[in-house]
Design a protein around this motif. Structure first.
Motif, mmCIF file in Angstrom:
data_model
loop_
_atom_site.group_PDB
_atom_site.id
_atom_site.type_symbol
_atom_site.label_atom_id
_atom_site.label_comp_id
_atom_site.label_asym_id
_atom_site.label_seq_id
_atom_site.Cartn_x
_atom_site.Cartn_y
_atom_site.Cartn_z
ATOM 1 N N GLY A 240 8.216 -12.688 -6.262
ATOM 2 C CA GLY A 240 7.581 -13.732 -7.063
ATOM 3 C C GLY A 240 6.226 -14.177 -6.552
ATOM 4 O O GLY A 240 5.456 -14.782 -7.287
ATOM 5 N N ASP A 241 5.903 -13.885 -5.274
ATOM 6 C CA ASP A 241 4.589 -14.239 -4.726
ATOM 7 C C ASP A 241 3.492 -13.467 -5.445
ATOM 8 O O ASP A 241 3.729 -12.381 -5.980
ATOM 9 C CB ASP A 241 4.487 -13.876 -3.233
ATOM 10 C CG ASP A 241 5.271 -14.799 -2.323
ATOM 11 O OD1 ASP A 241 5.784 -15.830 -2.787
ATOM 12 O OD2 ASP A 241 5.375 -14.458 -1.121
ATOM 13 N N VAL A 242 2.283 -14.002 -5.420
ATOM 14 C CA VAL A 242 1.113 -13.279 -5.919
ATOM 15 C C VAL A 242 0.819 -12.158 -4.932
ATOM 16 O O VAL A 242 0.846 -12.362 -3.719
ATOM 17 C CB VAL A 242 -0.101 -14.228 -6.020
ATOM 18 C CG1 VAL A 242 -1.371 -13.450 -6.357
ATOM 19 C CG2 VAL A 242 0.156 -15.313 -7.049
ATOM 20 N N GLY A 243 0.555 -10.972 -5.453
ATOM 21 C CA GLY A 243 0.289 -9.825 -4.588
ATOM 22 C C GLY A 243 -1.198 -9.618 -4.381
ATOM 23 O O GLY A 243 -1.897 -9.225 -5.303
ATOM 24 N N ASP A 244 -1.674 -9.881 -3.167
ATOM 25 C CA ASP A 244 -3.096 -9.696 -2.870
ATOM 26 C C ASP A 244 -3.335 -8.550 -1.898
ATOM 27 O O ASP A 244 -4.466 -8.236 -1.559
ATOM 28 C CB ASP A 244 -3.683 -10.976 -2.300
ATOM 29 C CG ASP A 244 -3.022 -11.388 -0.986
ATOM 30 O OD1 ASP A 244 -1.975 -10.809 -0.619
ATOM 31 O OD2 ASP A 244 -3.558 -12.300 -0.328
ATOM 32 N N SER A 245 -2.231 -7.929 -1.428
ATOM 33 C CA SER A 245 -2.366 -6.868 -0.430
ATOM 34 C C SER A 245 -1.093 -6.030 -0.385
ATOM 35 O O SER A 245 -0.053 -6.422 -0.902
ATOM 36 C CB SER A 245 -2.633 -7.477 0.949
ATOM 37 O OG SER A 245 -1.616 -8.405 1.263
ATOM 38 N N ALA A 246 -1.220 -4.874 0.244
ATOM 39 C CA ALA A 246 -0.083 -4.004 0.513
ATOM 40 C C ALA A 246 -0.040 -3.800 2.025
ATOM 41 O O ALA A 246 -0.996 -4.139 2.726
ATOM 42 C CB ALA A 246 -0.236 -2.678 -0.213
ATOM 43 N N TYR A 247 1.046 -3.258 2.522
ATOM 44 C CA TYR A 247 1.243 -3.125 3.955
ATOM 45 C C TYR A 247 1.646 -1.705 4.335
ATOM 46 O O TYR A 247 2.530 -1.141 3.707
ATOM 47 C CB TYR A 247 2.353 -4.071 4.440
ATOM 48 C CG TYR A 247 2.053 -5.527 4.201
ATOM 49 C CD1 TYR A 247 1.623 -6.349 5.240
ATOM 50 C CD2 TYR A 247 2.197 -6.096 2.941
ATOM 51 C CE1 TYR A 247 1.348 -7.692 5.022
ATOM 52 C CE2 TYR A 247 1.922 -7.437 2.713
ATOM 53 C CZ TYR A 247 1.500 -8.224 3.755
ATOM 54 O OH TYR A 247 1.228 -9.551 3.540
ATOM 55 N N VAL A 248 1.000 -1.168 5.365
ATOM 56 C CA VAL A 248 1.423 0.080 5.979
ATOM 57 C C VAL A 248 2.116 -0.329 7.278
ATOM 58 O O VAL A 248 1.511 -0.992 8.128
ATOM 59 C CB VAL A 248 0.232 1.005 6.310
ATOM 60 C CG1 VAL A 248 0.713 2.251 7.046
ATOM 61 C CG2 VAL A 248 -0.521 1.383 5.050
ATOM 62 N N ILE A 249 3.375 0.057 7.432
ATOM 63 C CA ILE A 249 4.105 -0.310 8.642
ATOM 64 C C ILE A 249 3.669 0.614 9.778
ATOM 65 O O ILE A 249 3.768 1.835 9.677
ATOM 66 C CB ILE A 249 5.620 -0.254 8.405
ATOM 67 C CG1 ILE A 249 5.987 -1.262 7.304
ATOM 68 C CG2 ILE A 249 6.379 -0.535 9.703
ATOM 69 C CD1 ILE A 249 7.428 -1.259 6.894
ATOM 70 N N LEU A 250 3.141 0.001 10.826
ATOM 71 C CA LEU A 250 2.677 0.748 11.995
ATOM 72 C C LEU A 250 3.807 0.959 12.996
ATOM 73 O O LEU A 250 3.891 1.996 13.635
ATOM 74 C CB LEU A 250 1.511 0.013 12.670
ATOM 75 C CG LEU A 250 0.271 -0.249 11.800
ATOM 76 C CD1 LEU A 250 -0.736 -1.097 12.551
ATOM 77 C CD2 LEU A 250 -0.347 1.061 11.346
ATOM 78 N N SER A 251 4.671 -0.048 13.141
ATOM 79 C CA SER A 251 5.840 0.072 14.010
ATOM 80 C C SER A 251 6.870 -0.954 13.574
ATOM 81 O O SER A 251 6.530 -1.991 13.005
ATOM 82 C CB SER A 251 5.466 -0.150 15.477
ATOM 83 O OG SER A 251 5.066 -1.487 15.689
ATOM 84 N N GLY A 252 8.138 -0.639 13.821
ATOM 85 C CA GLY A 252 9.217 -1.549 13.453
ATOM 86 C C GLY A 252 9.851 -1.158 12.134
ATOM 87 O O GLY A 252 9.513 -0.122 11.537
ATOM 88 N N ASN A 253 10.768 -2.002 11.685
ATOM 89 C CA ASN A 253 11.531 -1.738 10.455
ATOM 90 C C ASN A 253 11.656 -2.999 9.632
ATOM 91 O O ASN A 253 11.560 -4.114 10.162
ATOM 92 C CB ASN A 253 12.941 -1.227 10.812
ATOM 93 C CG ASN A 253 12.889 0.068 11.568
ATOM 94 O OD1 ASN A 253 12.520 1.089 11.018
ATOM 95 N ND2 ASN A 253 13.220 0.029 12.846
#
Length: 153
Positions: free
Chosen positions: A47-60
């Motif tokens: 439901g949040d406004v989407g202003d960005s995407a994420y590339v996971i560098l480490s973790g899950n």
């Protein structure tokens, strides 16, 4: 500078960015923000406004949606996975919540930079369409299986 090189190396392993040359990947890494989350912290909410995407560098992290019947887990994601792209591609609110299941580091890619990459590298758009098609196919299969279980139960 070593951090930038590490980010570019990880971006190079993301299938979506496989056709993008090194200078553009460096620009993407440079213009993006490294963000860190602790286990159980939320990257973004449905439901949040989407202003960005994420590339996971480490973790899950866990991707889930909320329904009147409760939470539905959609996916587990980890290093080199890309999340949050639907909201920035389609100008719609976030379709799911992403929560860290371990300490997590990600590269937060802003909407404008991502749009410019898609325009400059049409192969990236094709890779994105394939990935979204794969996710839709998997989600449809999961929904059919769940509905089948509900009908029997």
């Amino acid at each position: 500078m070593s951090q930038l090189k590490n980010e570019v190396d990880i971006l190079r392993r993301v299938p979506l960015f496989s056709g993008v040359d090194s200078p553009k990947l460096k620009l993407l890494a440079f213009t993006s923000q490294v963000v860190r989350y602790r286990k159980d912290e939320t990257l973004f909410r449905e439901g949040d406004v989407g202003d960005s995407a994420y590339v996971i560098l480490s973790g899950n992290a866990r991707v889930f949606a909320t329904t009147p019947q409760g939470r539905i887990d959609l996916a587990e994601v980890g290093e080199t996975d890309f999340v949050g792209e639907i909201a920035i591609l389609c100008d719609v609110p976030r379709t799911a919540t992403v929560e860290a299941t371990s300490d997590l580091t990600a590269l937060k890619v802003n909407k404008e930079c991502f749009g410019e990459l898609l325009t400059t590298f049409p192969s990236m758009g094709i890779a994105m369409l394939r990935e979204l098609g794969f996710r839709l196919s998997r989600t449809t299969a999961d929904l059919v299986a769940a509905e089948s279980r509900n009908a029997r139960g």
